[in-house]
Design an enzyme around this catalytic site. Sequence first.
Site, PDB file in Angstrom:
ATOM      1  N   LYS A 153       0.802  -1.324  -0.115  1.00 25.95           N
ATOM      2  CA  LYS A 153      -0.018  -0.053  -0.131  1.00 25.95           C
ATOM      3  C   LYS A 153       0.859   1.297   0.066  1.00 25.95           C
ATOM      4  O   LYS A 153       1.714   1.315   0.787  1.00 25.95           O
ATOM      5  CB  LYS A 153      -0.942  -0.008   1.219  1.00 25.95           C
ATOM      6  CG  LYS A 153      -1.936   1.166   1.404  1.00 25.95           C
ATOM      7  CD  LYS A 153      -2.895   0.962   2.578  1.00 25.95           C
ATOM      8  CE  LYS A 153      -3.722   2.124   2.798  1.00 25.95           C
ATOM      9  NZ  LYS A 153      -4.829   1.811   3.682  1.00 25.95           N
ATOM     10  N   SER A 162      -9.613   1.651   2.721  1.00 25.81           N
ATOM     11  CA  SER A 162      -8.599   2.654   1.778  1.00 25.81           C
ATOM     12  C   SER A 162      -7.500   1.572   1.277  1.00 25.81           C
ATOM     13  O   SER A 162      -6.989   2.239   0.080  1.00 25.81           O
ATOM     14  CB  SER A 162      -7.989   3.715   2.973  1.00 25.81           C
ATOM     15  OG  SER A 162      -6.984   2.832   3.582  1.00 25.81           O
ATOM     16  N   SER A 214      -9.860  -0.338   6.816  1.00 24.93           N
ATOM     17  CA  SER A 214      -9.295  -0.053   5.586  1.00 24.93           C
ATOM     18  C   SER A 214      -8.533  -1.338   5.099  1.00 24.93           C
ATOM     19  O   SER A 214      -8.145  -1.584   3.944  1.00 24.93           O
ATOM     20  CB  SER A 214      -8.220   1.099   5.699  1.00 24.93           C
ATOM     21  OG  SER A 214      -8.956   2.176   5.724  1.00 24.93           O
TER      22      SER A 214
END
Lengths: 412, 412
Positions: free
Chosen positions: B60, B133, B157
Amino acid sequence: MNPMPDPIAKTAAYLNAISAENLRINAFVMVTEAAAQEQAASAAKAGPGSAIRGWCIAVKDNIDVAGVRTTNGLPGGWVPAEDAPVIARLRAAGAVILGKTNLHEAALGSTTDNAHWGWTHNPLRHGYTAGGSSGGSAAAVAAGLCDAALGSDTMGSIRVPAGHCGLVGFKPTFDAIPCEGVAPLCWALDHVGPITKTVADARAMFEALADPLEPVRAPEKPRVVRLSAFEALPLEPAVAVAYAESLGRLEALYGPVDTVDLPGFDPVALRRAALLAIEADAAAIHADRFDDFSPGLRKMLDYGAKLSAPRLALALEELRQAKKAILRLFREADVIVSPTTAMTAFPLDGPSPPGHSDFMGLAVFAGAPAISVPMPMAEGELPAGLQLIAAPGRDMALLDWAEAVEGVLQPG
Amino acid sequence: MNPMPDPIAKTAAYLNAISAENLRINAFVMVTEAAAQEQAASAAKAGPGSAIRGWCIAVKDNIDVAGVRTTNGLPGGWVPAEDAPVIARLRAAGAVILGKTNLHEAALGSTTDNAHWGWTHNPLRHGYTAGGSSGGSAAAVAAGLCDAALGSDTMGSIRVPAGHCGLVGFKPTFDAIPCEGVAPLCWALDHVGPITKTVADARAMFEALADPLEPVRAPEKPRVVRLSAFEALPLEPAVAVAYAESLGRLEALYGPVDTVDLPGFDPVALRRAALLAIEADAAAIHADRFDDFSPGLRKMLDYGAKLSAPRLALALEELRQAKKAILRLFREADVIVSPTTAMTAFPLDGPSPPGHSDFMGLAVFAGAPAISVPMPMAEGELPAGLQLIAAPGRDMALLDWAEAVEGVLQPG
């Protein structure tokens, strides 16, 4: 101490002693004589059981006792309908509540020179502080007006007065003893715990007060360390001498006490961050009723009320990072040792010496159990405490270690 | 999954797949091809060892990889000189870093319709959200562009995108995996963890990523409960059907799943309190550089910047009380079960359905390990996750329980 065979006679003796002594030291702000006599009668009827059955307890006046006014060291106050869980637990264990003790205004301060309820004097030297904020509780135990007392500790308020009065003060792991029914000062940092004459007494109180405990493994001989950041703080000569002597005896008991670095640990900066967290929480808690507070307290709460959320967020993150570093250190060490305060008790009519609670914050923001035991002092000196801190959850191990330390610091 | 015999060939195959697929789904924002090939060559030379040796990992893009720009889903970014500890640990275990994945702007949102770096599409249905996210990480795993991915989870997330993409998402105990080098969103609530195809893969990743673990005792058959407050939240029909089916299979595996009350637990009010904590921390973290953020994010950060410290203190206390109630519940129960989200993935060009992360907050403010495993869905439906939450520190037990649950939800 052992439960006395006759709680009724003992309670009466303490009530007499309070009548004779309290006016001089102002430890109690309220004595609940009739209720105490009733509880003593019940305790006398019950058989043996809990280790604290029949003990007479003084309660800091920020803790709710059903039907008795809680002042929190402020004007006014409230009369709670229910006991705080800690009081209910003491009663269930057969203890007798003698009354409520004076504290530093709103529990925010370390001298107990309370502007609304008067000064509490150190029973060992009149005109000198008993410490704070649980000054009345410590003074009551030290003056022989009760068997043990309850205090609360947000930034040293159990350990500081225990140190100044030659007693044992135990602040447990965060949330090990419930804080419901204790007037909050800072939700993030409040703790409740006992002030007693011995470590064995502190253990008996803790066992009656704490939530059920998970067993933890701990070595019989802990690895004890000092922190370089603590060692750099200046000590009053009498405390320095007693601390050196205490460390010598500790090393004879448990082996070498190394001094270690805690990266980024700055006790003074962290005290400021913790104070900011306290001011913000206290401003939320006391909201619009600052008016009848002392100018000093009002100033702190005004400051807290005007702080921005991001500023508080930064301070809390500082404390969180410090906690992380401390928890990492506890992977390598079992106990951190330091003085409790850098000085012995000082006159109530003078200024507080700077850095009075610089050794106190660490255990609070780490949520770690910490205990103050009396150091061996030179002839004629007032008492001072040695602080032992262990990893969160290791309360019972810390009490065992502290009892052995007490045995070498105060032999016989 | 087992380490492949030839990391070089596997890495090359993934890099080819990324070239072919990424333009369509926008999972990766940066592919570090040359570095990946180098790491694959090293992994090939090393003998067997870690369970994840030779695994190809998508990271990420709020996690620092040395020498590669970190965008945090925002314009600009920075090129860190050092790996985040999680990256260093993956490398030490012999994993290969393929590149950085898209995320919701600043990791604050659950759809990954990023205004600066484009939308990430759900590999299972184009034009639909992969969740957020950590949407790019989940999309990369689901599209077969890597073996596993790293995500972060402040309010769901990791678990939300895992649920929407038919994967396993594991948010460990707070601080069990270090968050240093991961762009902070909310210091109080940030977690980092893996998104994988199976629970066994999540365990292998967790073992490589986590700090040393204390052994904990846990029953083989956990006592599983549902929360009445969660059960009252409305579910999309496809999720309701899958949840009922999942609960039936869970009961066949572990016995009755009782519905219990968590006193004072209000998921919607607590989501708001957590959002306030996030906005305050994020305002402190991003300070004066809101200008080039999207209007929506800017609005949230402006709100956080203007909040008062006492208002934040109140919200944090709400979360702390909820955590206490949850920890008390974990004395009676081993696992809390719920859906991961109330709905399957929805179109990127429409509004987000209300209550998208209402099941997500609890494990965050409790600091408790939580995992999302795919539920059995009716033919033609998009995936949805079943969330299992355990007490803090019980990560390994939760992974064991979740693997057994996975076995009955996705047999064969």
